[in-house]
Design an enzyme around this catalytic site. Sequence first.
Site, mmCIF file in Angstrom:
data_model
loop_
_atom_site.group_PDB
_atom_site.id
_atom_site.type_symbol
_atom_site.label_atom_id
_atom_site.label_comp_id
_atom_site.label_asym_id
_atom_site.label_seq_id
_atom_site.Cartn_x
_atom_site.Cartn_y
_atom_site.Cartn_z
ATOM 1 N N TRP A 99 -12.838 3.592 -35.473
ATOM 2 C CA TRP A 99 -13.051 1.762 -35.141
ATOM 3 C C TRP A 99 -13.685 1.631 -36.452
ATOM 4 C CZ3 TRP A 99 -11.473 -0.978 -32.374
ATOM 5 C CH2 TRP A 99 -11.051 -0.672 -31.132
ATOM 6 N N ASP A 107 -21.585 -0.912 -36.059
ATOM 7 C CA ASP A 107 -21.097 -0.802 -34.967
ATOM 8 C C ASP A 107 -21.437 0.049 -33.130
ATOM 9 O OD1 ASP A 107 -19.885 -1.321 -32.254
ATOM 10 O OD2 ASP A 107 -17.589 -0.998 -33.649
ATOM 11 N N LYS A 142 -18.374 -1.882 -22.999
ATOM 12 C CA LYS A 142 -18.771 -0.178 -22.794
ATOM 13 C C LYS A 142 -19.607 0.241 -21.652
ATOM 14 C CE LYS A 142 -15.363 0.245 -25.573
ATOM 15 N NZ LYS A 142 -14.734 -0.197 -26.846
#
Length: 361
Positions: free
Chosen positions: A101, A172, A196
Amino acid sequence: MSRVWNFSAGPAALPEEVLRQAQDEMLDWHGAGCSVMEMSHRGKEFTGIIEQAEADLRELMAIPAGYKVLFLQGGATQQFAQIPMNLLAGRSADYIVTGSWSQKAFTEALRIGTVRCAATTEGSAFTRLPIADQIKLDPFAAYLHLCTNETIHGVEISAERIADTGVPLVADMSSHILSRPVPVEKFGLIYAGAQKNIGPSGLTLVIIRQELLGMAPLTIPSVMDYAVMAENGSLLNTPPTYGIYIAGLVFKWLKRQGGLEGIAAVNAEKGRILYGCIDASGGFYTNPVDRDCRSLMNVPFTLADPRLDAAFLAESKAAGLVSLKGHKSVGGMRASVYNAVSLAGVQVLVDFMNDFAKRNG
Ligand SMILES: *Cc1c(COP(=O)(O)O)cnc(C)c1O
């Protein structure tokens, strides 16, 4: 009706209590005579919903007054572009790459402007954190970006480990936000896709220090400009209203779990028994991540004999345990054990894993 034990990486499990409340309120929200999906985003009912959601989030995360909370769209992936569009201001930014990511965030930022990779652990297959003297920071960087929980590689950076580098930190936190207390004041900007640990996909949360607003060039589209979104209370245009409502219910649920301290204790126990099972399996199961940065939310593991993978997946599914297949880039298995996955659910998984190892080891 029977619900599965859901270990999906995202969109992921939501607390059953929240789903039931949403079901109860689906046709007629608090006497409004319609669903939250059917009401004006500018009416007094929805104004109350978004304001309450923000107030509960601020309380849960202890967000200081000098920060704005934005309810946006486009996912964390849009933030990969929106962050440099807003914050670069003709300068350069640093990225620490610790998994897929942060790698994607870095690659996307390269499309927007000048960014540097200040450190990467790709050479160690993203199984550890960079060592301090391997990090080459630019003291004049517009910001330093990192991903504090790598969802695919299962690497987590706890906020206590992050030193102040003198430049704004951008993080993030998509896959571990709200899983434990975080010192928000250490960060210039925190972002997270909702699917999530917050609510349904389609909502993206941004928490930004006020000084970082208003740095975007005049050519930036207004929906991409944090300052414009902040001035309009996230209501420049129609926000993802239903997602904000569900997120608000999740925030209330978290408060009933004892807030982030309460849920962090449950998450620590979940991690203890799941990693404990892997480490005590005598090599039947392996998690490759350094112990000091193992994620409490995403637990990748492999079986010593990959020919058993198919049987593991089929038998776990038959036992009501779903979405355990690992990401294709790392293979094996992955159990995502977000806030809504209970300790009981993790215990069922661990019991299955122990039994499977005994029968096949
Ligand atoms: C899932 C995830 C993303 C991508 O989120 P989208 O909402 O699909 O754009 C980015 N970063 C992390 C850490 C993630 O877990």
